[in-house]
Each structure stands twice: as structure tokens, then as C-alpha cells.
Design an enzyme around this catalytic site. Structure first.
Site, PDB file in Angstrom:
ATOM      1  N   ALA A 146      41.317  32.211  39.666  1.00  0.00           N
ATOM      2  CA  ALA A 146      41.976  31.213  40.504  1.00  0.00           C
ATOM      3  C   ALA A 146      41.059  30.717  41.622  1.00  0.00           C
ATOM      4  CB  ALA A 146      43.266  31.792  41.082  1.00  0.00           C
ATOM      5  N   TRP A 179      25.658  40.689  36.210  1.00  0.00           N
ATOM      6  CA  TRP A 179      25.455  39.282  36.566  1.00  0.00           C
ATOM      7  C   TRP A 179      24.584  39.156  37.804  1.00  0.00           C
ATOM      8  CZ3 TRP A 179      26.107  35.756  33.168  1.00  0.00           C
ATOM      9  CH2 TRP A 179      27.119  35.834  32.202  1.00  0.00           C
ATOM     10  N   LYS A 220      43.404  38.142  58.293  1.00  0.00           N
ATOM     11  CA  LYS A 220      43.740  37.836  56.901  1.00  0.00           C
ATOM     12  C   LYS A 220      44.135  39.115  56.164  1.00  0.00           C
ATOM     13  CE  LYS A 220      44.188  35.650  53.009  1.00  0.00           C
ATOM     14  NZ  LYS A 220      43.061  34.998  52.307  1.00  0.00           N
ATOM     15  N   ASN A 271      47.467  39.906  53.936  1.00  0.00           N
ATOM     16  CA  ASN A 271      47.425  40.426  52.571  1.00  0.00           C
ATOM     17  C   ASN A 271      48.145  41.766  52.461  1.00  0.00           C
ATOM     18  OD1 ASN A 271      46.034  38.321  51.382  1.00  0.00           O
ATOM     19  ND2 ASN A 271      44.038  39.248  51.678  1.00  0.00           N
TER      20      ASN A 271
END
Length: 298
Positions: free
Chosen positions: A16, A87, A180, A184
Site C-alpha cells: 500500500a 535486495w 505517530k 499506531n
């Protein structure tokens, strides 16, 4: 032309948040190299008034990477951090800025072992985006990132300049990140009820949320965050104003029976509280329940 003028960009984790950032870059003519677990020919970002289609492919084999990049956005969840290591090894060198688009306040500690000698840049992501299908995301508000005021932030700001994803750079990043995290943390209650934001309109949930947020606030302040006494009420008021059907990524993961980010969103309050000698009785109840909802057994 310097790196900050037009950095080469890769993105790991087109979920997302990652799809939103990839779409913002593509819309502005800055096509990132996209890497993930599943191959897709395109990604689609839906929003009120339109959509952005990002052409693929989504690369799935880090061994096929031949170039190093100036900037790598990592948008995997904390439960997938180790899976991003191949990665990062393939994409990064000493000059790479690794911008972590992930929940929590421990992003540097989590990613530094995997980022070669590059710079790990934490961020705070301020936008609700939810996956609609394997390659489609619905964005419900304007995307915004907050970054600490360090030189690496200029690379990210340059990459996103003029896109629909705005960037703000702040001196007191610790306070923003912990605020934040409080938001959460209390959203984790949705997992335990199986309900969305409308549940916060209940007076008993409001009372519980405020008590939990005050506990989290004590820990945040011990960690150096400068947050006022009114922050818990502000956060609860924000849920009261939210659409009743607004969810959260941790609830979406629970509904899909995926591992939950319980530790980086809730466990961290308990852990850091203990390190400071702060009692966390609500965390001591919530954290085991969230952990069991994520990891079982049963």
C-alpha cells in the site's frame, strides 16, 4: 548533475505505501525500479477522482540487479525486514540513501545491519492507503512524509519534489515519530475487537484509549519526545472524526491472517518502558494478546 538533482531510485515492497510512492514518482516522470516478492506487470493507485497506473515489471530476483542506486525506498513491514536484506545488498553501496517507509521508532536499528555502509533514513508516513488487490491500492488522503533534518533527507525531498507526495523536514524528529507511534499503538485495539475506527465512538473505548495513550506518552517522554498532555485527547478526537469504516494496516493483516506488526507498534512501548523503570500495566495486558493474535499457537 549531483545526486540530489536527479537521484536514481529503487523501491522495495510495492504494498500500500510502496505503491503510493511509486505512483507519485511515476506521475512526475521519475520511474523507479520496483522490487518485490510477486511479479506484476503494473501497479494501480486508486484515489478520489482518478487513478495512476505504474508500468512494471516488478522485479523478483535480487540476483538480477546490475546497478547500484542513489536512493532506495524500503516499504516492507517490520515483520518482513529480514526478507529485504538480499535486495538491499543488491541495490545499495556506500553512497546509497535507504529511506525506510515503515512503522515504529527503531528503523535505523532494524535496517543498519542490512544497508551496507549506506545511510539509513527513518521516516514517518502520514497517509491512509489500503491494498484492494494484489496490485491495486486505494489512497484515502493526500500522502505526506516527515523526515529528520539530516543531509540524506535532501535526497528524498529532491526525488519527491513536485509530486503528489509532500515531504516535510523537521528538527525534532523524535517527537514526531513518537506521536505517530502513539496513534499506531492505540489503533492496535482494532485488532482485539475486530472493528474499525467507528468503535472509538464508544465511551468505554474512549476511556480505555486515553488511559493507554497516557501510558505510552510517559514512555515517549522518557525517550526524549516533547509531547504535551493534550496529545492523547488529540489522537482520540482524530479517531472520532475518522470515517467509521476506516481501518488500519495491522487490522488488515489480522483479517488476512498475516503476521502482525505488534512489536514495533505496541511491544516497543512495553520494552522501552521497562528500560526506563516505567510501569506499563495496560501494555502488559495488550501486548501478549496482540502477540498471540499474530503468532499463535492455536
Amino acid at each position: 548533475m549531483t545526486m540530489s538533482d536527479r537521484p536514481t531510485i529503487a523501491l522495495v515492497g510495492p504494498g500500500a505505501i510502496g505503491t503510493t510512492v511509486a505512483a507519485a514518482l511515476h506521475e512526475a516522470g521519475r520511474r523507479p525500479t520496483i522490487c518485490g516478492r510477486s511479479a506484476h506487470e503494473r501497479l494501480t493507485l486508486e484515489f478520489d477522482g482518478g487513478q495512476i497506473v505504474v508500468p512494471g515489471p516488478v522485479l523478483t530476483d535480487p540476483h538480477g540487479i546490475r546497478d547500484k542506486f542513489d536512493l532506495v525506498f524500503v516499504a516492507v513491514k517490520s515483520t518482513q525486514t529480514a526478507s529485504a536484506a538480499p535486495w538491499l545488498s543488491a541495490l545499495c553501496d556506500a553512497r546509497t540513501v535507504v529511506c525506510v517507509l515503515q512503522n515504529g521508532v527503531e528503523q535505523i536499528d532494524l535496517f543498519k545491519p542490512f544497508a551496507s555502509s549506506g545511510v539509513v533514513l527513518p521516516s514517518v508516513v502520514w497517509f491512509p492507503a489500503q491494498r484492494e488487490s494484489a496490485s491495486s491500492v486505494w489512497l484515502r488522503a493526500a500522502p505526506r512524509l516527515t523526515l529528520p533534518d539530516v543531509p540524506a533527507a535532501r535526497v528524498v525531498a529532491s526525488a519527491l519534489r513536485g509530486t503528489r507526495c509532500s515531504v516535510e523536514v523537521v528538527d525534532d524528529f523524535v517527537s514526531v515519530a513518537w506521536r505517530k507511534l502513539l496513534q499506531n499503538a492505540v489503533a492496535g485495539l482494532m485488532v482485539l475487537t475486530g472493528r474499525r475506527a467507528g468503535m472509538f465512538s464508544r465511551s468505554d473505548i474512549t476511556t480505555l484509549s486515553l488511559a493507554y495513550l497516557r501510558e505510552c506518552l510517559d514512555v515517549a517522554r522518557a525517550e526524549g519526545a516533547k509531547l504535551g498532555d493534550d496529545v492523547p485527547q488529540q489522537i482520540v478526537d482524530g479517531f472520532h472524526r475518522s470515517p467509521p469504516d476506516l481501518g488500519t494496516s495491522i487490522l488488515a493483516d489480522r483479517e488476512a491472517n498475516r503476521p502482525l506488526e505488534w512489536d514495533c507498534r505496541n511491544g516497543v512501548v512495553q520494552r522501552r518502558g521497562r528500560s526506563h523503570g516505567i510501569a506499563t500495566p495496560i501494555s502488559d495486558l495488550l501486548v501478549p494478546l496482540l502477540a498471540a493474535a499474530s503468532d499463535g499457537p492455536g
